[in-house]
Design a protein around this motif. Sequence first.
Motif: not given
Length: 96
Positions: A20-25, A29-33, A80-87
């Motif tokens: 979740i923390v990785f997908h806040l910015t 999200a790119i680094r996690f991918y 894109r941001k999903n419904a929860v607000g994560l990238w």
Amino acid sequence: MALKPKYIAVIFILILSMIIVFHLTPGGAIRFYIAFHGNPFAAVKAIIIPGYFLDCGWQYIVEGYNDRETGEKLCFFYLRKNAVGLWVVTSVGTGP
């Protein structure tokens, strides 16, 4: 020696919170991918340049990431941001 259910729950919560923390910015999200697709060292060294909004999402240019399977340099990431607000990374490619 089996792990107690309490320890398993703590480990699960830690892993989930890291995701979740990785997908806040967008950069996270790119680094996690990149790390999830088999290249954690490239995830640390990648240079991320913000782009602009297109129909398929926000465009980001990434320098320093090559796909392991094809060997091609993947430099365009769309998020894109999903419904929860994560990238979330919606598309990755070699060109716009």
